[in-house]
Design a protein around this motif. Structure first.
Motif, mmCIF file in Angstrom:
data_model
loop_
_atom_site.group_PDB
_atom_site.id
_atom_site.type_symbol
_atom_site.label_atom_id
_atom_site.label_comp_id
_atom_site.label_asym_id
_atom_site.label_seq_id
_atom_site.Cartn_x
_atom_site.Cartn_y
_atom_site.Cartn_z
ATOM 1 N N GLU A 123 -45.588 -31.818 45.925
ATOM 2 C CA GLU A 123 -46.890 -31.277 45.559
ATOM 3 C C GLU A 123 -46.741 -29.899 44.907
ATOM 4 O O GLU A 123 -47.429 -29.585 43.927
ATOM 5 N N THR A 124 -45.839 -29.078 45.437
ATOM 6 C CA THR A 124 -45.600 -27.772 44.812
ATOM 7 C C THR A 124 -45.093 -27.952 43.384
ATOM 8 O O THR A 124 -45.504 -27.233 42.467
ATOM 9 N N ALA A 125 -44.212 -28.928 43.181
ATOM 10 C CA ALA A 125 -43.687 -29.187 41.840
ATOM 11 C C ALA A 125 -44.803 -29.612 40.896
ATOM 12 O O ALA A 125 -44.816 -29.223 39.715
ATOM 13 N N ARG A 126 -45.734 -30.409 41.376
ATOM 14 C CA ARG A 126 -46.865 -30.806 40.532
ATOM 15 C C ARG A 126 -47.672 -29.580 40.125
ATOM 16 O O ARG A 126 -48.072 -29.432 38.959
ATOM 17 N N GLN A 127 -47.909 -28.674 41.070
ATOM 18 C CA GLN A 127 -48.655 -27.459 40.770
ATOM 19 C C GLN A 127 -47.895 -26.580 39.773
ATOM 20 O O GLN A 127 -48.498 -25.965 38.884
ATOM 21 N N ILE A 128 -46.582 -26.508 39.930
ATOM 22 C CA ILE A 128 -45.779 -25.712 39.005
ATOM 23 C C ILE A 128 -45.841 -26.303 37.600
ATOM 24 O O ILE A 128 -45.921 -25.569 36.600
ATOM 25 N N ARG A 129 -45.830 -27.620 37.492
ATOM 26 C CA ARG A 129 -45.943 -28.235 36.166
ATOM 27 C C ARG A 129 -47.277 -27.881 35.511
ATOM 28 O O ARG A 129 -47.345 -27.612 34.305
ATOM 29 N N LEU A 130 -48.341 -27.870 36.288
ATOM 30 C CA LEU A 130 -49.634 -27.447 35.750
ATOM 31 C C LEU A 130 -49.586 -25.981 35.324
ATOM 32 O O LEU A 130 -50.132 -25.604 34.281
ATOM 33 N N SER A 131 -48.901 -25.158 36.110
ATOM 34 C CA SER A 131 -48.761 -23.745 35.773
ATOM 35 C C SER A 131 -47.978 -23.562 34.481
ATOM 36 O O SER A 131 -48.301 -22.694 33.655
ATOM 37 N N ILE A 132 -46.964 -24.391 34.273
ATOM 38 C CA ILE A 132 -46.188 -24.316 33.033
ATOM 39 C C ILE A 132 -47.084 -24.599 31.833
ATOM 40 O O ILE A 132 -47.018 -23.901 30.806
ATOM 41 N N LEU A 133 -47.935 -25.613 31.949
ATOM 42 C CA LEU A 133 -48.869 -25.917 30.858
ATOM 43 C C LEU A 133 -49.743 -24.712 30.545
ATOM 44 O O LEU A 133 -49.920 -24.339 29.381
ATOM 45 N N ASP A 134 -50.303 -24.105 31.597
ATOM 46 C CA ASP A 134 -51.179 -22.944 31.398
ATOM 47 C C ASP A 134 -50.409 -21.771 30.796
ATOM 48 O O ASP A 134 -50.936 -21.021 29.968
ATOM 49 N N THR A 135 -49.154 -21.600 31.231
ATOM 50 C CA THR A 135 -48.365 -20.449 30.795
ATOM 51 C C THR A 135 -48.049 -20.504 29.314
ATOM 52 O O THR A 135 -48.108 -19.478 28.613
ATOM 53 N N ILE A 136 -47.719 -21.677 28.805
ATOM 54 C CA ILE A 136 -47.343 -21.769 27.390
ATOM 55 C C ILE A 136 -48.546 -21.977 26.473
ATOM 56 O O ILE A 136 -48.412 -21.883 25.250
ATOM 57 N N ALA A 137 -49.731 -22.241 27.061
ATOM 58 C CA ALA A 137 -50.904 -22.566 26.238
ATOM 59 C C ALA A 137 -51.346 -21.393 25.371
ATOM 60 O O ALA A 137 -51.634 -21.567 24.175
ATOM 61 N N HIS A 189 -38.918 -27.617 21.983
ATOM 62 C CA HIS A 189 -39.744 -26.401 21.955
ATOM 63 C C HIS A 189 -41.057 -26.613 21.214
ATOM 64 O O HIS A 189 -41.661 -25.658 20.732
ATOM 65 N N LYS A 190 -41.491 -27.855 21.115
ATOM 66 C CA LYS A 190 -42.809 -28.139 20.570
ATOM 67 C C LYS A 190 -43.858 -27.839 21.637
ATOM 68 O O LYS A 190 -43.595 -27.986 22.836
ATOM 69 N N VAL A 191 -45.036 -27.395 21.238
ATOM 70 C CA VAL A 191 -46.104 -27.048 22.182
ATOM 71 C C VAL A 191 -47.278 -28.006 21.991
ATOM 72 O O VAL A 191 -47.699 -28.254 20.853
ATOM 73 N N PRO A 192 -47.826 -28.560 23.076
ATOM 74 C CA PRO A 192 -48.942 -29.493 22.948
ATOM 75 C C PRO A 192 -50.172 -28.840 22.309
ATOM 76 O O PRO A 192 -50.441 -27.654 22.506
ATOM 77 N N SER A 193 -50.900 -29.640 21.570
ATOM 78 C CA SER A 193 -52.191 -29.204 21.035
ATOM 79 C C SER A 193 -53.184 -29.099 22.193
ATOM 80 O O SER A 193 -52.927 -29.599 23.294
ATOM 81 N N PRO A 194 -54.342 -28.467 21.986
ATOM 82 C CA PRO A 194 -55.346 -28.412 23.065
ATOM 83 C C PRO A 194 -55.708 -29.796 23.599
ATOM 84 O O PRO A 194 -55.877 -29.976 24.810
ATOM 85 N N GLU A 195 -55.824 -30.775 22.715
ATOM 86 C CA GLU A 195 -56.149 -32.130 23.162
ATOM 87 C C GLU A 195 -55.014 -32.722 23.990
ATOM 88 O O GLU A 195 -55.255 -33.387 25.012
ATOM 89 N N GLN A 196 -53.776 -32.464 23.572
ATOM 90 C CA GLN A 196 -52.628 -32.954 24.334
ATOM 91 C C GLN A 196 -52.508 -32.238 25.677
ATOM 92 O O GLN A 196 -52.088 -32.837 26.669
ATOM 93 N N MET A 197 -52.881 -30.969 25.719
ATOM 94 C CA MET A 197 -52.871 -30.237 26.989
ATOM 95 C C MET A 197 -53.821 -30.895 27.980
ATOM 96 O O MET A 197 -53.491 -31.060 29.171
ATOM 97 N N LEU A 198 -54.997 -31.287 27.524
ATOM 98 C CA LEU A 198 -55.958 -31.959 28.407
ATOM 99 C C LEU A 198 -55.380 -33.269 28.917
ATOM 100 O O LEU A 198 -55.498 -33.591 30.113
ATOM 101 N N ARG A 199 -54.764 -34.014 28.045
ATOM 102 C CA ARG A 199 -54.163 -35.284 28.457
ATOM 103 C C ARG A 199 -53.043 -35.054 29.468
ATOM 104 O O ARG A 199 -52.933 -35.785 30.456
#
Length: 280
Positions: free
Chosen positions: A15-29, A258-268
């Motif tokens: 569960e912590t790893a899942r939260q960290i993955r979400l944090s990674i998305l927010d960090t690079i957004a 090192h590609k970054v998701p688009s806003p739509e891809q971030m939501l997905r």
């Protein structure tokens, strides 16, 4: 606070790893920069180390008996910063400054700017030699700390790693544990198409290392390997991982180095990670 006093179960680590993955998305957004593929592949290893294995004190980052951690694949800093924030080294709100001008959260970790970072990394092939020095210094001083280092698999094409591995094996540095994030992809291509590493486990064994191959996303297996009795040799975990783990359209795709998701891809991506919570 020191994780040995509050060690998480394998389920808690997941569960912590899942939260960290979400944090990674927010960090690079915000900066739209980062190395999301490697960040997501190494997340489970970092989470297991910081919340299930290592001894440290965020409020006392220079505590002499702390375990040392080196992220040799320093380009995956968003994963490390997210873990350090979760561990209490700095406020999570600081993640919003990732890669901003003059931010302490550089694209590569800097020990002079961030508590919990033991070594400046980024140029590949430097982290393992540094970690070997930490382990050798601990041995000479009679200290009880362990040193952990995480390397990328493509990074093993650097000869400096094998010089360090040879020395560690010769000296029997069993206070040293290396982890290879074996996702089989590097910038631009697969490792085996670029400069083949196999038979990788046999190479480490030939250098005198206790070598363990495992699923790098299995928290229970990682815990067992990190905590197994030491036998007078340095240990290496060849952690078989999936680059981009947790986000289907990123997984095992070379273009997401090192590609970054688009806003739509971030939501997905967030939707997929949130569904992971329901499945656990």
């Amino acid at each position: 606070m020191s994780p040995p006093q509050e060690r998480s179960s394998a389920a808690g680590l997941a569960e912590t790893a899942r939260q960290i993955r979400l944090s990674i998305l927010d960090t690079i957004a915000a900066p739209r920069m980062g190395h999301i593929g490697g960040d997501l592949s190494v997340t489970d290893v970092l989470v297991t180390l910081f919340f299930g294995v290592m001894r440290y004190r965020p409020g006392e980052p220079d505590w002499a008996d702390r375990d040392r951690f080196v992220l040799s694949k320093g380009h995956c800093s968003a994963a490390l910063y997210s873990v350090l924030a979760q561990a209490g080294y700095f406020e999570r709100s600081q993640l919003q400054s990732f890669m901003a001008p003059l931010s302490a959260l550089n694209g590569h970790p800097n020990r002079r700017k961030i508590k919990g970072v033991e070594a400046n990394t980024g140029p590949l092939g430097h982290g393992l030699p540094f970690a070997v020095g930490c382990a050798a210094g601990g041995r000479i001083a009679g200290a009880g700390y362990r040193t952990f280092v995480v390397l990328g698999d493509g990074e093993l094409q650097e000869g400096s790693n094998w010089e360090a591995a040879m020395y560690a094996g010769h000296r029997g540095l069993d206070n040293l544990c290396a982890v290879v994030d074996r996702n089989r992809l590097q910038q631009g291509a697969r490792t085996e198409d670029t400069n083949s590493l196999e038979p990788l486990a046999d190479k480490w064994r030939a250098f005198g290392w206790d070598t363990v191959e495992l699923d790098g996303h299995d928290h229970a297996a990682l815990l067992r390997a990190f905590e197994a009795p030491r036998d007078g040799r340095p240990r290496v975990l060849i952690a078989n991982t999936i680059k981009g783990k947790g986000v289907s359209f990123i997984e095992d795709r070379v273009e997401w180095h090192h590609k970054v998701p688009s806003p739509e891809q971030m939501l997905r991506a967030r939707e997929e990670l949130n569904r992971m919570e329901l499945a656990q």
